[in-house]
Enzyme design. Structure first.
Site: not given
Ligand code: AP5
Length: 215
Positions: A161, A89, A172
């Site tokens: 969350r 990241r 973010r």
């Molecule tokens: P992390 O959990 O990795 O969060 P993120 O990158 O912000 O991503 P999300 O999990 O929020 O979203 P996603 O892209 O996976 O979407 P999802 O599939 O869930 O990290 C959280 C925190 O941890 C960071 O802020 C940081 O503090 C820390 N961290 C993690 N890794 C780190 C690193 N490497 N270094 C430092 N800190 C770190 O989908 C979202 C929603 O949309 C769901 O409800 C889903 O059902 C819906 N959805 C998904 N795709 C579709 C579609 N195509 N059509 C319709 N709906 C959809």
């Protein structure tokens, strides 16, 4: 196969990762999931991580890189292949990953970079719900459970969350733009990166990704 999934918060990395894991039989390694599990268990690592995660800031590089190194150095993990979701990241994490892989005589095969409009991202994050027990992902509109607030798989309750509120989402997104977006160029230069439009249905995102992986 060894893959990296990149993209802004809420774009659908976790959703795609689960589908790819099922299709390709890969290990799914999500730094966000690992950190949330540590936070839930109130481990020393979880207590440290909470200082950053709840406010939408990145956890220090060294800490997350150690988590990843311990997993990808395990023969059961690397022999089957894996998918890194949410790591690297930062440029430092990308370079450290490269170094770790060189030592292990491994390399990343492909990097998938998802993108979607900001309106879609906000809608996905604010409507996301997860199961407290099994972590199954839902969305109030796009993927609602059969019974409101209850997991279809294990009948436990769903939650939102702590970092899925508008103020933290803004932080973010800013963190993504300044710290994570630059590594797109890092992987583009290596000829490994494919940009995939995630503004569409999850099944279309999966199909596009699979055809790229089969190229
Ligand atoms: P992390 O959990 O990795 O969060 P993120 O990158 O912000 O991503 P999300 O999990 O929020 O979203 P996603 O892209 O996976 O979407 P999802 O599939 O869930 O990290 C959280 C925190 O941890 C960071 O802020 C940081 O503090 C820390 N961290 C993690 N890794 C780190 C690193 N490497 N270094 C430092 N800190 C770190 O989908 C979202 C929603 O949309 C769901 O409800 C889903 O059902 C819906 N959805 C998904 N795709 C579709 C579609 N195509 N059509 C319709 N709906 C959809």
């Amino acid at each position: 196969m060894k893959l990296v999934l990149l993209g802004p918060p809420g774009v659908g990395k976790g959703t795609l990762a689960v589908a790819l894991k099922d299709q390709l039989g890969l290990n799914h390694i999500s730094t966000g999931d690992i950190l949330r599990a540590e936070m839930k268990a109130n481990t020393p690592l979880g207590l440290e991580a909470r200082k950053y995660v709840d406010g939408g800031e990145l956890v220090p590089d060294e800490l997350v890189t150690r988590l990843i190194e311990s997993r990808i150095s395990t023969p059961e993990i690397y022999s089957k292949g894996y998918l890194l979701d949410g790591f690297p990241r930062t440029q430092k994490q990308a370079e450290d990953l490269n170094e770790i892989l060189n030592k292990l005589d491994q390399s990343i095969d492909r990097v998938i970079c998802l993108d979607a409009s900001i309106e879609i991202i906000i809608e996905r994050l604010t409507g996301r719900r997860l199961c407290k027990n099994c972590g199954e992902l839902y969305h109030v509109k796009n993927k609602p459970p059969q019974k409101e607030g209850v997991c279809d798989k294990c009948a436990n309750s769903l939650y939102q969350r702590a970092d899925d509120n508008e103020e933290t989402i803004k932080t973010r997104m800013e963190v993504y733009t300044t710290s994570t977006r630059p590594i797109i160029t890092y992987y583009e230069k290596q000829g490994k990166l494919k940009k995939v439009n995630a503004d569409t249905e999850a099944s279309v995102v999966l199909e596009t990704t699979l055809s790229f992986l089969n190229e």
